[in-house]
Write a protein that holds these residues in place. Sequence first.
Motif: not given
Length: 434
Positions: A86-100
């Motif tokens: 879960i924490c790995w996946y939510t880390g990816l979500l943060l990266q996607r927010c930055m890459a938006a």
Amino acid sequence: MAVGRSICPPEHVVPVGHDEPLLGRYDAARPAEKAAADGGGGNASFVQTCLNGLNALSGVGLLSVPYALSEGGWLSLALLAAVAAICWYTGLLLQRCMAADPADPAVRTYPDIGERAFGRGGRLLVSAFMYAELYLVAIGFLILDGDNLAKLLPGASVSLGPATLAGRRLFVVLVALAVAPTTWLRSLGVLAYVSATGVFASALIVLSVLWAAAVDGVGFSAPGTTALRPTGLPTALGLYTFCYCGHAVFPTLYTSMKEKSRFPKMLAICFVLCTLNYGSMAVLGYLMYGDGVQSQVTLNLPAARLSSRVAIFTTLINPLSKYALVVTPIATAVEDRIGLSGPAVPVAVRTLLVFSTVAVALAVPFFAYLMALVGSLLSVVACMLLPCVCYVRVLGPPRRAAEAAAIVAILALGSLVVVTGTYSSVVQIAHELF
């Protein structure tokens, strides 16, 4: 944990690719503006970023995972793996927010993501959870070193007139006196080099415990183990989550990479290796001491053995070297708020901050319960709930059904852990106090 200078803490990891040492988890030393400038060049290689990520996820939670396993039973190991995923996946979500919006240079930190999603209120919310987590971790450092020094030097006491300090209380005060001068430094570059030992220290602790078991024959005659203990699952979940609360550094890692497209792979490697380390310590410690394992597995080790002393001394190093780096963001924010100048102001603010953590450490001397509280409340919010909410706010509702289901499940599980884990930790602390 870097955010806006006036209200939020600085970054706690410096990319290795910029002629700076690795900083460990919570190792915040510089203002956000400089940290952003360092990380913004994207000069860190894949291997260097992996090292930074491993260092960010390697922390004192390693000592409490055997206790967490004893609280939840053998089947709770599945929860360790689930929390890691879960924490790995939510880390990816943060990266996607930055890459938006790659063209926006202002989004470099976790609080920046909070501000992009919810404005200034979002930045304040993220910063508040970070400050609280930093403060409680600093208290945990004092408790950790006090407990282990009391084990190495039993019977120590000091009398000051009518007052007498002995055992763990004495060492909590002595450790605080030792680290207080380090908090007065405005530039913590020297401490940063010491903090670079974080990854190696974590591996050395596991190897020392393994040596004590395999070579010295320590343990394996303790109380039995339990397959599942439902009443202990909230505590176990909180401690497991605390092990993976490195999300504030993930935006910095992403910004610092040369090849940003390899961020998911880097993050996966870090989580897999750290989970293997945490899992190995959990299984080893629980096999050695069963349901009799203490809140810190080093407290079970016989102090006379060389392997035990290596493990305990290694355990002492990280809190001593990281305490100043943990409290510096809080002290900097307080100094900025009061608006006073002069060389005496930072010394006074930081000394009072150290004294306050000592007072709490003496009043709440329960390492596992305190870390379970941090994990259940602060870490779950920062590592599970906020990344999902920010992602949906920034990029809109997920278009794929699987992703939408995953986010809903994480929000539901995280909310459950916040309620049950926080309640369980508070009740346990109150029971010990009263």
